[in-house]
Structures are given as structure tokens and as C-alpha cells.
Write an enzyme that holds these catalytic residues in place. Structure first.
Site, PDB file in Angstrom:
ATOM      1  N   SER A  59      -1.062   8.632   0.046  1.00  0.00           N
ATOM      2  CA  SER A  59       0.327   8.326  -0.293  1.00  0.00           C
ATOM      3  C   SER A  59       0.549   6.813  -0.297  1.00  0.00           C
ATOM      4  O   SER A  59      -0.202   6.053   0.312  1.00  0.00           O
ATOM      5  CB  SER A  59       1.289   9.027   0.654  1.00  0.00           C
TER       6      SER A  59
ATOM      7  N   CYS B 179       0.213   4.847  -2.847  1.00  0.00           N
ATOM      8  CA  CYS B 179      -0.715   4.129  -3.729  1.00  0.00           C
ATOM      9  C   CYS B 179      -0.335   4.282  -5.206  1.00  0.00           C
ATOM     10  O   CYS B 179      -1.096   3.905  -6.090  1.00  0.00           O
ATOM     11  CB  CYS B 179      -2.138   4.613  -3.511  1.00  0.00           C
TER      12      CYS B 179
ATOM     13  N   ARG C  49       7.115  15.024   6.068  1.00  0.00           N
ATOM     14  CA  ARG C  49       6.137  16.004   6.564  1.00  0.00           C
ATOM     15  C   ARG C  49       5.790  15.670   8.001  1.00  0.00           C
ATOM     16  O   ARG C  49       5.760  14.516   8.405  1.00  0.00           O
ATOM     17  CB  ARG C  49       4.853  15.968   5.725  1.00  0.00           C
TER      18      ARG C  49
ATOM     19  N   ARG D 202      13.869  11.348  -2.051  1.00  0.00           N
ATOM     20  CA  ARG D 202      13.105  11.972  -3.137  1.00  0.00           C
ATOM     21  C   ARG D 202      13.975  12.383  -4.318  1.00  0.00           C
ATOM     22  O   ARG D 202      15.164  12.622  -4.169  1.00  0.00           O
ATOM     23  CB  ARG D 202      12.436  13.258  -2.600  1.00  0.00           C
TER      24      ARG D 202
ATOM     25  N   ASP E 180       0.504  15.412  -8.713  1.00  0.00           N
ATOM     26  CA  ASP E 180       0.178  15.555  -7.280  1.00  0.00           C
ATOM     27  C   ASP E 180      -0.998  16.484  -6.990  1.00  0.00           C
ATOM     28  O   ASP E 180      -1.764  16.206  -6.086  1.00  0.00           O
ATOM     29  CB  ASP E 180       1.426  16.052  -6.534  1.00  0.00           C
TER      30      ASP E 180
ATOM     31  N   TYR F   2      12.539  20.086   5.141  1.00  0.00           N
ATOM     32  CA  TYR F   2      11.954  19.031   4.306  1.00  0.00           C
ATOM     33  C   TYR F   2      10.918  19.603   3.319  1.00  0.00           C
ATOM     34  O   TYR F   2      10.105  20.452   3.685  1.00  0.00           O
ATOM     35  CB  TYR F   2      11.311  17.935   5.172  1.00  0.00           C
TER      36      TYR F   2
ATOM     37  N   HIS G 156      -5.855  17.225  -4.236  1.00  0.00           N
ATOM     38  CA  HIS G 156      -4.635  16.413  -4.176  1.00  0.00           C
ATOM     39  C   HIS G 156      -4.765  15.324  -5.252  1.00  0.00           C
ATOM     40  O   HIS G 156      -4.979  14.159  -4.936  1.00  0.00           O
ATOM     41  CB  HIS G 156      -4.537  15.811  -2.761  1.00  0.00           C
TER      42      HIS G 156
END
Ligand code: OXD
Ligand code: MN
Length: 584
Positions: free
Chosen positions: A246, A248, A67, A364, A273, A195, A224
Site C-alpha cells: 500500500s 505505492c 484494516r 475512500r 487491486d 470498515y 494482490h
């Protein structure tokens, strides 16, 4: 007479001038055509059909692997409505820029029209979006990540009730890469990137940035957050939603194999998510997962860290920028198998370990959620699942204890608004840099975050059975830098304490930051912790909190007059509690 969707498609076809327009129906046959197209384009290959049936590996342009927050804009009429944490551009200027970039952008190419539903097909909480794209990879990914095609057209009918999203790859050049959001109009326009987070417009763009604006206007919440259900020995399932920045371990927590399964505690996955939540007729906050798949980070995922996802990705999955073994199987660092000789790296070259990792660190997997062995039987319940606890968290080496419970909703909102994570060596090279990331929404809130905090405070007054709010930290270290807590499947022990607190049980002691478990309050049997580790995990250290108080104050002041006074009030109360706790 054309429908609103047809008129919108025609208007954009006039601008982008594609050679052909394809309305996607989401069928398996169409899906196979998309993969054939991707293979023809040369950036995608089929994986071993025996061990990974119907799986593909896509290699993106090496300049387009994550991103891009620096070119992500909130284009509200007024700059103040985007707030100090978002990039802003005036809507007219943004549209002119994007129109110029998109003029003739699909010449000689196919324009795919992708109707999709975010959320279960028959849920009143779900929303329809339509994405126009010239990327077959986006079409194939949207088919996994949303309810795409015919089912969405059936829900939409001839209505104008859809969130429009325009996407064009252009020449995939970072100079011509923009992700624009028009919150008043509820329009998304993204160019120059293929992406996931920039190009699968249903995910971050619709389900978080645009949905957060809708949620505030309409009195619900778009967060989120992962959603999980914790099943207790009596079979009762308690649902929790958790927000972490992110890196974690959100997906790992959502899909955890519980270390207390022998005692009857099991974790069910509803989402990994995003959570959309409305107040239900029963007075509980009811959550749906708007997505239909998981778009997870591959490196670090293995049989030990996430066995459920390792099981799930053995079929119908799309891998992006992972490495390839000579057996044509996907491979990445942390997969828990030795790298075989003759590996091909994420750029398609023979892997040379001296040149860096074989898989890109942000490589991913994209996998249908229903393939996860841990998927909750309620994951597509149109009414959503009732949320009893919110969990915030981050990586804090010293500051935060393993878990604590806020005193009440307003205090919990303060805990979420000031949450932070420390950068890891892998990510930046600078260890321990604190980044404030309120509710893990910093890059995803489509409006001024001061107003977002206000919305949270409002919701607390309106939800009859509001979730209790907790904070966790799996990442506390001892003085030698070693992690104190084993994490992963053992985190269920913390979820169990949270469940007990929700039910009015669970031993706790009051501290200045909230309720912390007593040593005996946590279920630790069968766990070999270092001597003194439990005390270290649960300690609230006034000396550590002093700089934290200064830093959070500075952060909150960024929002100026618009910040709800309740948050400064909570800051003040926290400082006072610490003062009182230190003997004179
Ligand atoms: C994600 C993110 O990919 O938060 O989910 O960046
Ligand atoms: Mn995310």
C-alpha cells in the site's frame, strides 16, 4: 427441503436473532432503500445531486477507519499451516469466541443476506460468496464492489458452492473486533468493524485470504495485483499484472493517463487491486479482476495524479470519511483545489486545520469500475486477459533501480518474495524503515507463506507461456532527497520498455540483480530530467546491496525448514554475482 444457503441462513438467524431477514436482490430500488436507511441512521448524507448525482458520504465510527491486521486471524487446524507471518487461532476456540459474541447480536436489527459473485458473471474463474451482515453500508458497498443479488443467486441456484461470510457490527468496539478465516472450511467471520477491508468480505477476506488457499489447492493464483493493458501504436494490447504494497500508487498506475499517448501508447484498466489467474487453453496465464468497483484511498488523488478516477467518481459513488464542502461536495487533501471556507471535517465537525487533516488519511471512494474512462473493453471477458508480465515494486530511496528484469521465473519468484517498501513520513513518522512484503501479500496470504512461495515455483513449471517478471521503483531519490523520477503518467515509459522486453526487444545490460535498461533503451524524449538522473536511476550499487542481502537472508530464515530451497539458492546466486562483479 431447504437449499444449503437457506439452511445456513436459518442456522445463523437462530444465533444472531435478527428482527427481520432481507435477501438482497441488487436492484436499484433496494439500493435506494439502503441509502435511505443509512441517512436515517445519521452517519450518511447525500451529496450535491447536481454535481455528484446519486453519491453519498458515510462517516464511520472514528475508532474504525482501517484494516486491523492485529485482530485478523487464520484459523487453520495446525498453527504451522498459518505460518510465521499470520496471527493464528485454533478453529474451535475461534468459533466459540465468535458464537458467544454473535449470540443475539442482531436483536432488533435487520439481517441482510448478500449473495455476490467475485468476477464476471459468466467467467469459469469467478466464485460465489454470500455475506450475512447487519450493515446497510456493507450492502451498498458490496453492490458496487461485486456482482451482487439476483445475478449471484442465478449462478448459485440450489448448490452449496458458495463461500459463506458472517459479519456483525456488534457495538463497533475495538475490544470486540475480529476478522477470522477458516481456510479448511472456507468460512469467513468478521465482527466489530464496518470498515471496508474488514467488512466487505468479498474483497481481502474472500478474494485474497480464502482464494489464495483455494488457488493453491486447485492450481491457480489469487494475487494482490492490479491488471492493466498497454496498447501499442499498432493497436495490440499487452497485459501486465503488478503487485505493490500500500501507498505505492497501485490505483494510479492501473488508471494512468499515458504521457506517450501522442506516440500511440495507451493504458487500459482491467483491475486496480486483485487478480485471479488460471492457465488458459492457449497456455497463457489468464487474469480476471474479481471485483466490480474500486475502493480507493482518496487523499492524494487529484486531476494530475489520477484524472480517470476523478472523472469516474462524479456519480453513483460512495465516499467514506472524506471532508464536505459547503457546496456538499467531497473534498480531501491532494484533490488539487483549495480548501473552501466552512469545510466540515471527516468527523462531521467544522474543520480546524490545527486539529489535523480535513479528510481522514485513509478516507475512500467506492466507485463502479465501468465508470472509469480508462476501463478496458476486455475487463469483463469471461476468459480473462493473457498476462505477459508480472511487475513487483516498492518504495526504495536508494536500493532498487527504476526497473529491472529477472533472469528467469525462479529468480523472479525470489525478487517477489524479498520485495520491500520503506515507510513514508506521512505514515509513521519514521522515514525509511524497510518492511518486507512478499508479493504485497503479507497481510493477505491465507496460509504459510513458505508454501505460497512453493506454489509460485510450481506454477512457473506449469504455465507454458509464463509471464516475464520485473521489478520497478518509482521512488529513488538523489543525494539531496529529491525524487529522481516524475512518476504518474511518465511511468508508461517503463511499461514500454517492459513491453519491448516481453517481445524480445528492448536494450538491456546484465547486472548482478537482473537486466537493467541501457540509457538508450528507455524512451525519454520530451522528459526534462535533471542532469545525471538517468544514470542515477539505473545504477546498481554493490555497497547498497550488501546490507540488503543480509536483511533478505534474515527474512527468509523466518520460514525455517518449510522455505523452498530454491529461494536460498537464488539468494546465494545473487551474492555470488555481486562478488564476481567487484574487481579484485
Ligand atoms: C487496500 C489495501 O485497501 O491493500 O486495497 O489495504
Ligand atoms: Mn489492496
Amino acid at each position: 427441503m431447504s437449499t444449503p444457503l437457506e439452511s445456513w441462513v436459518e442456522k445463523n438467524a437462530r444465533l444472531m436473532k435478527p428482527e427481520r431477514i432481507v435477501f438482497c436482490d441488487g436492484s436499484e430500488e433496494e439500493n435506494q432503500r439502503m441509502f435511505a436507511e443509512m441517512v436515517r441512521e445519521g452517519d450518511t448524507l447525500e451529496l450535491n445531486p447536481k454535481t455528484y448525482p446519486n453519491c453519498y458520504l458515510h462517516r464511520s465510527n472514528p475508532n474504525d477507519v482501517a484494516r486491523t491486521e492485529q485482530v485478523t486471524f487464520i484459523c487453520s487446524e495446525k498453527r504451522e499451516d498459518a505460518g510465521p507471518t499470520n496471527n493464528w487461532m485454533a478453529p474451535e476456540e475461534a468459533k466459540q469466541k465468535m458464537s458467544a459474541l454473535c449470540d443475539g447480536a442482531m436483536r432488533g436489527r435487520t439481517m441482510y443476506v448478500v449473495p455476490y459473485i467475485m468476477g464476471p458473471a459468466r467467467s469459469p474463474i469467478s466464485k460465489v460468496g454470500v455475506e450475512i451482515t447487519d450493515s446497510a453500508y456493507v450492502v451498498a458497498s458490496m453492490r458496487i464492489m461485486s456482482r451482487m443479488g439476483k445475478v449471484a443467486m442465478e449462478r448459485l441456484g440450489s448448490s452449496a458452492e458458495f463461500v459463506p461470510g458472517l459479519h456483525a457490527l456488534l457495538d463497533v468496539n475495538p475490544e470486540r473486533r475480529f476478522v477470522m478465516h477458516f481456510p479448511e472450511e472456507k468460512l469467513i467471520w468478521s465482527v466489530g468493524s464496518g470498515y471496508g477491508g474488514n467488512a466487505l468480505l468479498g474483497k481481502k477476506c474472500l478474494a485474497l485470504r480464502i482464494a489464495s488457499v483455494m488457488a493453491r489447492e486447485q492450481g491457480w493464483m489469487a494475487e494482490h495485483m492490479l491488471i492493466l493493458g498497454l496498447e501499442a501504436p499498432d493497436g495490440k494490447v499487452t497485459y501486465m499484472a503488478a503487485a505493490f504494497p500500500s501507498a505505492c500508487g497501485k490505483t494510479n498506475l492501473a488508471m494512468m493517463v499515458s504521457a506517450l499517448e501522442g506516440q500511440g501508447y495507451r493504458v487500459w484498466t482491467v483491475g486496480d487491486d486483485i487478480a485471479w489467474m488460471q492457465i488458459g487453453a492457449d497456455g497463457y496465464l489468464r487474469a480476471i479482476n474479481p471485483e466490480a468497483g474500486f475502493f480507493g484511498v482518496a487523499p492524494g488523488t487529484g486531476k494530475h495524479t489520477n484524472p480517470n478516477v476523478m472523472d469516474a467518481i462524479r456519480k453513483n459513488s460512495l465516499f467514506t470519511n472524506v471532508a464536505l464542502t459547503p457546496e456538499r461536495e467531497p473534498w480531501w487533501e491532494g484533490i488539487e483545489s483549495a480548501p473552501p471556507a466552512g469545510m466540515i471535517d471527516w468527523k462531521g465537525k467544522t474543520w480546524d486545520p490545527a486539529q489535523g487533516p480535513a479528510a481522514h488519511p485513509n478516507s475512500r471512494y467506492t466507485v463502479p469500475a465501468q465508470q472509469a474512462p480508462s476501463i478496458s473493453p476486455k475487463w469483463e471477458d469471461p476468459a480473462g486477459v493473457p498476462i505477459s508480465a508480472f511487475i513487483f515494486g516498492g518504495r526504495r530511496a536508494r536500493m532498487a533501480p527504476l526497473v529491472y528484469e529477472s533472469f528467469d521465473w525462479q529468480h523472479g519468484v525470489f525478487v517477489g518474495a524479498t520485495m520491500a517498501s520503506e515507510t513514508t513520513a506521512a505514515a509513521t513518522g519514521a522515514v525509511g524503515v524497510v518492511r518486507r512484503d512478499p508479493m504485497a501479500m503479507l497481510p493477505f496470504c491465507g496460509y504459510n507463506m513458505a508454501d505460497y512461495f512453493g506454489h509460485w515455483l510450481e506454477m512457473g513449471k506449469r504455465i507454458p507461456h509464463a509471464p516475464k517478471i520485473f521489478h520497478v521503483n518509482w521512488f529513488r531519490r538523489d543525494t539531496s532527497g529529491k525524487f529522481l523520477w516524475p512518476g504518474f503518467g511518465e511511468n508508461v515509459r517503463v511499461l514500454k520498455w517492459i513491453l519491448e522486453r516481453v517481445e524480445g526487444r528492448g536494450e538491456a545490460q546484465e547486472t548482478p540483480i537482473g537486466y537493467v535498461p541501457t540509457k538508450g533503451g528507455l524512451t525519454l524524449d520530451g522528459l526534462a530530467l535533471a542532469p545525471g538522473a538517468v544514470d542515477d536511476l539505473l545504477r546498481v550499487n554493490a555497497a547498497d546491496w550488501e546490507p540488503e542481502l543480509a536483511d533478505t537472508r534474515q527474512f527468509l530464515e523466518k520460514f525455517g525448514e518449510r522455505l523452498p530451497k530454491e529461494l536460498l539458492e537464488e539468494h546465494h546466486k545473487l551474492a555470488q554475482r555481486f562478488q564476481r562483479s567487484v574487481p579484485a
